[in-house]
Design a protein around this motif. Structure first.
Motif, mmCIF file in Angstrom:
data_model
loop_
_atom_site.group_PDB
_atom_site.id
_atom_site.type_symbol
_atom_site.label_atom_id
_atom_site.label_comp_id
_atom_site.label_asym_id
_atom_site.label_seq_id
_atom_site.Cartn_x
_atom_site.Cartn_y
_atom_site.Cartn_z
ATOM 1 N N GLN A 1 0.838 -1.204 0.000
ATOM 2 C CA GLN A 1 0.000 0.000 0.000
ATOM 3 C C GLN A 1 0.868 1.247 0.000
ATOM 4 N N CYS B 1 -0.350 4.146 1.144
ATOM 5 C CA CYS B 1 -0.691 4.823 2.397
ATOM 6 C C CYS B 1 0.040 4.155 3.559
ATOM 7 N N GLN C 1 -7.399 -2.682 -4.550
ATOM 8 C CA GLN C 1 -7.712 -1.452 -3.846
ATOM 9 C C GLN C 1 -7.581 -1.708 -2.351
ATOM 10 N N TYR D 1 -8.835 12.116 3.594
ATOM 11 C CA TYR D 1 -9.377 12.139 2.237
ATOM 12 C C TYR D 1 -9.116 13.480 1.563
ATOM 13 N N LEU E 1 -5.318 13.816 0.682
ATOM 14 C CA LEU E 1 -4.941 12.937 -0.422
ATOM 15 C C LEU E 1 -5.509 13.453 -1.739
ATOM 16 N N LYS E 2 -6.753 13.894 -1.682
ATOM 17 C CA LYS E 2 -7.402 14.413 -2.894
ATOM 18 C C LYS E 2 -6.734 15.697 -3.368
ATOM 19 N N VAL F 1 -7.726 8.222 -4.548
ATOM 20 C CA VAL F 1 -8.527 7.980 -3.350
ATOM 21 C C VAL F 1 -9.974 8.375 -3.600
ATOM 22 N N THR G 1 -8.454 3.497 -1.560
ATOM 23 C CA THR G 1 -7.338 3.920 -2.396
ATOM 24 C C THR G 1 -7.103 2.909 -3.509
ATOM 25 N N ASP H 1 -2.799 -0.042 -5.107
ATOM 26 C CA ASP H 1 -2.188 -0.963 -4.155
ATOM 27 C C ASP H 1 -2.157 -2.375 -4.737
#
Length: 400
Positions: A75, A77, A125, A143, A146-147, A153, A175, A178
């Protein structure tokens, strides 16, 4: 110290492993890599394409350390959210670090597609949900950040989560980009492919110790022979030495169970990776043969218990966590183990050249994203060796 106790699943999927000799004669090389786990294997594979003579040594067997206990969730993240990193190291460097992780994911996908062996790699995902109502705002903040920086995401509310996955949670982010992998197969395959190149030599059952620096070479000795190397990379994972013991790290233990094969995952859309905001967190994924790998129950103790009854009890606890999400699935624990894992205090791995020790490097993927850290970390080390610089090396330097 044993890095794990219990019954491991990944070694049962390997078949016949390549066997490499023990070092038996004195040698010289451009790069000596110590440790044939994930970091060492990735670096060896990448350096095989360079005009350098490389020796990889492993004190046991290739891939049989922490890589055999790795759960194979890949991942971009992190255990530490992007907005939390931004509060600690500043937004600019936090975004740089997350982009470095995303680049590490992309490199792993490229490598997976290039390997001849089946490493059971699948694009997935990830669903990251708020464990409690108190965590809802944190998920929303994550969120938004990240956006803001165009990471892949999307936001899911409670209704969307229930409709898609069949269990109830307050909110979540999903997300893309991954993946999952058989980590043991990945390490073994990387070293096998690299060893076919004329510039790569691999030695198992070869433990080495640094002696001194002389005439542009570091001298290392084993019980049977010596190695002279211009560059030395420690890819020794959680095996701490005199230098790494002073780093801002901590070793804990975690537990993993691998279930029986499941006939159907009709309520588990796309068989995404699932994890939560609670700390220590619970997580789960599926395997190529339809099992569920679930982990968590982390404890602030280094070595997992070896008593089978204790491990069985932890396996039942993890099965109960799976059933909270998918109560209709009939489960039993086919494999359960406890394993040591390391984390840095700031959530960032330690990768780079040792201060005041020219051409000596560490590539240590401390953290829940260890394989991704090893991916970009091996690129950083490769660039430091071949070019003398990497644009993001300052983020993960050893003396921060």
């Amino acid at each position: 110290m044993s890095l794990y106790h219990g019954s491991l699943y990944w070694p049962t999927t390997l078949g016949n492993k390549p066997v490499y000799p023990k070092l038996s004669e004195d040698m010289s090389c451009d790069v000596l890599i110590i440790g044939a786990g994930m970091s060492g294997a990735l670096l060896t594979y990448k350096l095989a394409k360079e005009p350098l003579k490389v020796i990889l040594v492993e004190k046991d067997q290739v891939g049989d350390g922490s890589s055999a206990a790795n759960t194979g969730l890949l991942q971009y993240c992190n255990d530490k959210m992007l907005h939390s990193f931004a509060e600690n190291i500043g937004e600019k460097d936090a975004v740089r670090f997350y982009r470095l992780c995303l680049k590490g994911m992309e490199e792993l996908k490229e490598i997976a597609s290039s390997l001849k062996a089946d490493i059971q790699f699948e694009n997935r995902q990830s669903l990251y949900y708020a464990s409690t109502e108190a965590d809802v705002q944190s998920i929303k903040n994550e969120y938004e950040m990240l956006k803001k920086y165009d990471f892949p995401v999307e936001f899911l509310d409670a209704e969307m989560i229930y409709k898609t996955y069949g269990f109830r949670k307050h909110v979540a982010i999903r997300t893309s980009g991954d993946a999952e992998v058989n980590p043991h197969r990945l390490v073994v395959s990387l070293v096998k492919e690299a060893s076919k190149c004329n510039n790569i030599q691999v030695f198992e059952n070869t433990e080495v110790e640094k002696v001194h620096f002389q005439d542009g070479y570091w001298l290392y000795k084993s019980e049977t022979a010596n190695i002279r190397a211009k560059h030395v990379v420690y890819a020794t994972g959680y095996e701490l030495d005199n230098y790494t013991r002073n780093m801002a790290t901590e070793l804990n233990r975690t537990y993993v169970t691998v279930t029986n094969p499941i006939p159907s995952f009709h309520q588990w859309e796309d068989r995404c990776l699932i994890w939560e905001t609670k700390r220590p967190y619970f997580y789960m994924r599926t395997t190529f043969d339809g099992r569920i790998v679930a982990g968590g129950l982390d404890e602030e103790t280094m070595e997992a218990p070896s008593d089978p009854k204790i491990l069985e009890a932890y396996g039942h606890k993890l099965l109960a966590r799976i059933k909270e999400h998918f109560p209709q699935i009939q489960l039993k624990a086919d494999y359960t183990y406890g394993a040591t894992f390391g984390e840095s205090k700031d959530g960032i791995p330690f990768i780079g050249e040792v201060p005041n020790s020219k051409n000596v490097y560490y590539c240590l993927g401390f953290g829940g994203n260890g394989t991704v850290y090893s991916s970009f970390g091996s690129t950083i080390i490769k660039d430091l060796i071949t070019k003398g610089v990497h644009q993001d090396a300052d983020l993960v330097r050893l003396d921060r």
